[in-house]
Design a protein around this motif. Structure first.
Motif, PDB file in Angstrom:
ATOM      1  N   ASP A 148     -19.652   3.664 -58.030  1.00  0.00           N
ATOM      2  CA  ASP A 148     -20.443   2.697 -57.266  1.00  0.00           C
ATOM      3  C   ASP A 148     -21.715   2.293 -57.997  1.00  0.00           C
ATOM      4  OD1 ASP A 148     -18.586   2.652 -55.228  1.00  0.00           O
ATOM      5  OD2 ASP A 148     -19.692   4.052 -53.951  1.00  0.00           O
ATOM      6  N   ASN A 149     -22.182   3.124 -58.930  1.00  0.00           N
ATOM      7  CA  ASN A 149     -23.428   2.853 -59.637  1.00  0.00           C
ATOM      8  C   ASN A 149     -23.267   2.727 -61.145  1.00  0.00           C
ATOM      9  OD1 ASN A 149     -25.129   2.879 -57.301  1.00  0.00           O
ATOM     10  ND2 ASN A 149     -24.834   5.093 -57.243  1.00  0.00           N
ATOM     11  N   ALA A 150     -22.038   2.599 -61.617  1.00  0.00           N
ATOM     12  CA  ALA A 150     -21.817   2.476 -63.068  1.00  0.00           C
ATOM     13  C   ALA A 150     -20.652   1.522 -63.332  1.00  0.00           C
ATOM     14  CB  ALA A 150     -21.537   3.833 -63.689  1.00  0.00           C
ATOM     15  N   MET A 151     -20.799   0.704 -64.366  1.00  0.00           N
ATOM     16  CA  MET A 151     -19.773  -0.252 -64.745  1.00  0.00           C
ATOM     17  C   MET A 151     -19.782  -0.421 -66.256  1.00  0.00           C
ATOM     18  SD  MET A 151     -19.185  -4.192 -63.404  1.00  0.00           S
ATOM     19  CE  MET A 151     -20.840  -4.732 -63.821  1.00  0.00           C
ATOM     20  N   ASN A 152     -18.604  -0.592 -66.811  1.00  0.00           N
ATOM     21  CA  ASN A 152     -18.461  -0.945 -68.218  1.00  0.00           C
ATOM     22  C   ASN A 152     -17.898  -2.356 -68.303  1.00  0.00           C
ATOM     23  OD1 ASN A 152     -19.298   1.541 -69.351  1.00  0.00           O
ATOM     24  ND2 ASN A 152     -17.281   2.401 -68.947  1.00  0.00           N
ATOM     25  N   TYR A 153     -18.212  -3.018 -69.380  1.00  0.00           N
ATOM     26  CA  TYR A 153     -17.734  -4.378 -69.613  1.00  0.00           C
ATOM     27  C   TYR A 153     -17.422  -4.499 -71.095  1.00  0.00           C
ATOM     28  CZ  TYR A 153     -18.001  -9.447 -70.258  1.00  0.00           C
ATOM     29  OH  TYR A 153     -17.737 -10.740 -70.602  1.00  0.00           O
ATOM     30  N   VAL A 154     -16.256  -5.052 -71.419  1.00  0.00           N
ATOM     31  CA  VAL A 154     -15.879  -5.252 -72.814  1.00  0.00           C
ATOM     32  C   VAL A 154     -15.447  -6.704 -72.993  1.00  0.00           C
ATOM     33  CG1 VAL A 154     -14.289  -4.586 -74.666  1.00  0.00           C
ATOM     34  CG2 VAL A 154     -15.093  -2.867 -73.064  1.00  0.00           C
ATOM     35  N   LEU A 155     -15.953  -7.343 -74.036  1.00  0.00           N
ATOM     36  CA  LEU A 155     -15.488  -8.675 -74.406  1.00  0.00           C
ATOM     37  C   LEU A 155     -14.745  -8.547 -75.725  1.00  0.00           C
ATOM     38  CD1 LEU A 155     -15.402 -11.702 -73.741  1.00  0.00           C
ATOM     39  CD2 LEU A 155     -17.417 -11.960 -75.220  1.00  0.00           C
ATOM     40  N   GLU A 156     -13.486  -9.000 -75.707  1.00  0.00           N
ATOM     41  CA  GLU A 156     -12.634  -8.928 -76.890  1.00  0.00           C
ATOM     42  C   GLU A 156     -12.167 -10.324 -77.274  1.00  0.00           C
ATOM     43  OE1 GLU A 156      -9.906  -5.146 -76.401  1.00  0.00           O
ATOM     44  OE2 GLU A 156     -10.170  -6.200 -74.483  1.00  0.00           O
ATOM     45  N   MET A 157     -11.778 -10.459 -78.534  1.00  0.00           N
ATOM     46  CA  MET A 157     -11.257 -11.727 -79.032  1.00  0.00           C
ATOM     47  C   MET A 157      -9.901 -11.468 -79.679  1.00  0.00           C
ATOM     48  SD  MET A 157     -12.937 -14.401 -81.760  1.00  0.00           S
ATOM     49  CE  MET A 157     -12.979 -13.203 -83.078  1.00  0.00           C
ATOM     50  N   GLN A 158      -8.953 -12.327 -79.373  1.00  0.00           N
ATOM     51  CA  GLN A 158      -7.640 -12.219 -79.997  1.00  0.00           C
ATOM     52  C   GLN A 158      -7.516 -13.314 -81.042  1.00  0.00           C
ATOM     53  OE1 GLN A 158      -4.091 -13.535 -77.890  1.00  0.00           O
ATOM     54  NE2 GLN A 158      -3.065 -11.657 -78.503  1.00  0.00           N
ATOM     55  N   SER A 159      -7.171 -12.909 -82.217  1.00  0.00           N
ATOM     56  CA  SER A 159      -6.945 -13.847 -83.297  1.00  0.00           C
ATOM     57  C   SER A 159      -5.768 -13.320 -84.109  1.00  0.00           C
ATOM     58  CB  SER A 159      -8.195 -13.978 -84.165  1.00  0.00           C
ATOM     59  OG  SER A 159      -8.047 -15.011 -85.093  1.00  0.00           O
ATOM     60  N   ASP A 160      -4.819 -14.180 -84.377  1.00  0.00           N
ATOM     61  CA  ASP A 160      -3.602 -13.794 -85.096  1.00  0.00           C
ATOM     62  C   ASP A 160      -2.899 -12.621 -84.422  1.00  0.00           C
ATOM     63  OD1 ASP A 160      -4.037 -15.786 -87.037  1.00  0.00           O
ATOM     64  OD2 ASP A 160      -5.342 -14.453 -88.182  1.00  0.00           O
ATOM     65  N   GLY A 161      -2.899 -12.612 -83.081  1.00  0.00           N
ATOM     66  CA  GLY A 161      -2.189 -11.594 -82.317  1.00  0.00           C
ATOM     67  C   GLY A 161      -2.882 -10.247 -82.222  1.00  0.00           C
ATOM     68  N   LYS A 162      -4.070 -10.117 -82.777  1.00  0.00           N
ATOM     69  CA  LYS A 162      -4.790  -8.840 -82.778  1.00  0.00           C
ATOM     70  C   LYS A 162      -6.058  -8.944 -81.931  1.00  0.00           C
ATOM     71  CE  LYS A 162      -7.254  -5.749 -85.888  1.00  0.00           C
ATOM     72  NZ  LYS A 162      -7.891  -5.645 -87.178  1.00  0.00           N
ATOM     73  N   TRP A 163      -6.285  -7.929 -81.064  1.00  0.00           N
ATOM     74  CA  TRP A 163      -7.495  -7.883 -80.245  1.00  0.00           C
ATOM     75  C   TRP A 163      -8.588  -7.110 -80.963  1.00  0.00           C
ATOM     76  CZ3 TRP A 163      -8.184 -10.883 -76.212  1.00  0.00           C
ATOM     77  CH2 TRP A 163      -7.065 -11.350 -75.513  1.00  0.00           C
ATOM     78  N   THR A 164      -9.796  -7.694 -80.971  1.00  0.00           N
ATOM     79  CA  THR A 164     -10.962  -7.047 -81.571  1.00  0.00           C
ATOM     80  C   THR A 164     -12.105  -7.077 -80.561  1.00  0.00           C
ATOM     81  OG1 THR A 164     -10.329  -7.835 -83.772  1.00  0.00           O
ATOM     82  CG2 THR A 164     -12.612  -7.118 -83.484  1.00  0.00           C
ATOM     83  N   ALA A 165     -12.716  -5.919 -80.313  1.00  0.00           N
ATOM     84  CA  ALA A 165     -13.861  -5.863 -79.408  1.00  0.00           C
ATOM     85  C   ALA A 165     -15.054  -6.538 -80.063  1.00  0.00           C
ATOM     86  CB  ALA A 165     -14.196  -4.416 -79.055  1.00  0.00           C
ATOM     87  N   LEU A 166     -15.691  -7.457 -79.347  1.00  0.00           N
ATOM     88  CA  LEU A 166     -16.902  -8.114 -79.842  1.00  0.00           C
ATOM     89  C   LEU A 166     -18.133  -7.310 -79.439  1.00  0.00           C
ATOM     90  CD1 LEU A 166     -16.030 -11.827 -79.033  1.00  0.00           C
ATOM     91  CD2 LEU A 166     -15.780 -10.605 -81.217  1.00  0.00           C
ATOM     92  N   PHE A 167     -18.138  -6.836 -78.177  1.00  0.00           N
ATOM     93  CA  PHE A 167     -19.210  -5.963 -77.722  1.00  0.00           C
ATOM     94  C   PHE A 167     -18.766  -5.219 -76.479  1.00  0.00           C
ATOM     95  CE2 PHE A 167     -20.444 -10.177 -76.038  1.00  0.00           C
ATOM     96  CZ  PHE A 167     -20.474  -9.915 -74.674  1.00  0.00           C
ATOM     97  N   HIS A 168     -19.525  -4.162 -76.205  1.00  0.00           N
ATOM     98  CA  HIS A 168     -19.273  -3.299 -75.048  1.00  0.00           C
ATOM     99  C   HIS A 168     -20.595  -3.111 -74.325  1.00  0.00           C
ATOM    100  CE1 HIS A 168     -19.120   0.681 -73.083  1.00  0.00           C
ATOM    101  NE2 HIS A 168     -17.905   0.297 -72.762  1.00  0.00           N
ATOM    102  N   ASN A 169     -20.571  -3.304 -73.005  1.00  0.00           N
ATOM    103  CA  ASN A 169     -21.757  -3.080 -72.176  1.00  0.00           C
ATOM    104  C   ASN A 169     -21.533  -1.865 -71.286  1.00  0.00           C
ATOM    105  OD1 ASN A 169     -22.630  -5.536 -73.188  1.00  0.00           O
ATOM    106  ND2 ASN A 169     -22.210  -6.665 -71.340  1.00  0.00           N
ATOM    107  N   SER A 170     -22.545  -1.048 -71.161  1.00  0.00           N
ATOM    108  CA  SER A 170     -22.547   0.054 -70.215  1.00  0.00           C
ATOM    109  C   SER A 170     -23.721  -0.156 -69.276  1.00  0.00           C
ATOM    110  CB  SER A 170     -22.712   1.400 -70.937  1.00  0.00           C
ATOM    111  OG  SER A 170     -21.617   1.624 -71.779  1.00  0.00           O
ATOM    112  N   PHE A 171     -23.434  -0.241 -67.958  1.00  0.00           N
ATOM    113  CA  PHE A 171     -24.458  -0.554 -66.965  1.00  0.00           C
ATOM    114  C   PHE A 171     -24.604   0.564 -65.941  1.00  0.00           C
ATOM    115  CE2 PHE A 171     -22.312  -4.683 -67.721  1.00  0.00           C
ATOM    116  CZ  PHE A 171     -23.363  -5.421 -68.196  1.00  0.00           C
ATOM    117  N   THR A 172     -25.795   0.635 -65.360  1.00  0.00           N
ATOM    118  CA  THR A 172     -26.027   1.442 -64.167  1.00  0.00           C
ATOM    119  C   THR A 172     -26.899   0.629 -63.221  1.00  0.00           C
ATOM    120  OG1 THR A 172     -27.938   2.540 -65.152  1.00  0.00           O
ATOM    121  CG2 THR A 172     -25.817   3.699 -65.281  1.00  0.00           C
ATOM    122  N   LYS A 173     -26.798   0.966 -61.922  1.00  0.00           N
ATOM    123  CA  LYS A 173     -27.639   0.287 -60.910  1.00  0.00           C
ATOM    124  C   LYS A 173     -28.907   1.089 -60.730  1.00  0.00           C
ATOM    125  CE  LYS A 173     -24.215  -2.029 -58.100  1.00  0.00           C
ATOM    126  NZ  LYS A 173     -23.640  -2.228 -56.776  1.00  0.00           N
TER     127      LYS A 173
END
Length: 173
Positions: A148-173
């Motif tokens: 309830d007080n923690a969340m993760n967020y990941v933004l990835e990009m797919q190029s040529d069929g491969k996923w690559t993480a661009l960044f990762h966020n770790s949050f708390t309230k």
């Protein structure tokens, strides 16, 4: 003249009804209400083996527009740089049974549009492939409710069929 007025009035009333003024907010938004709140955390960028790049991120997220959307106001501050300015709006389309998001940020002139589904405690959104057939990257954004007080967020990009993480966020309230 009275006929023209009556036809105009009927057409106007039909258009107003078609706008969905009586539509209740999608129950589906309640399922992703874990996104809402005042969040603080770290944004860790993938530098592909380069020097680490970590910023402080602040997010204010709440229901807006009569509860039909969730708005995220995001700002990341990296050392030596001015804070970023981004807005995300997330809604639910009952016709497609998918969440839809529009992202506006200070690095682009048009919004990024994504859609996706809730998979357990994860909202997973994908951008559409380039519609002109020239390929281009597809983005995948994953909001992961840790508690309830923690969340993760990941933004990835797919190029040529491969996923690559661009960044990762770790949050708390």
């Amino acid at each position: 003249m009275k006929t023209i007025f009556a036809v105009t009035l009927l057409a106007t009333a039909s258009l107003a009804a078609a706008q969905g003024h009586d539509v209740k907010p999608a129950d589906a938004l309640k399922e992703i209400s874990f996104i809402t709140g005042e969040w603080k955390g770290k944004q860790d960028f993938n530098t592909n083996g380069g020097a680490p790049m970590v910023g402080d991120i602040v997010v204010h997220s709440s229901a807006v527009v009569g509860g039909r959307y969730i708005e995220e106001l995001l700002s990341t501050t990296l050392p030596g740089r001015k804070p970023t300015d981004s807005r995300h709006y997330i809604g639910f389309d009952p016709k497609t049974n998918k969440y839809k998001a529009w992202w506006f940020n200070d690095t682009g002139n048009v919004p990024t549009v994504l859609e996706g589904v809730l998979d357990g405690n994860k909202l997973v959104l994908l951008s559409a492939p380039n519609p002109n057939g020239k390929g281009g990257p597809v983005l995948r954004a994953t909001y992961d409710k840790v508690s309830d007080n923690a969340m993760n967020y990941v933004l990835e990009m797919q190029s040529d069929g491969k996923w690559t993480a661009l960044f990762h966020n770790s949050f708390t309230k």
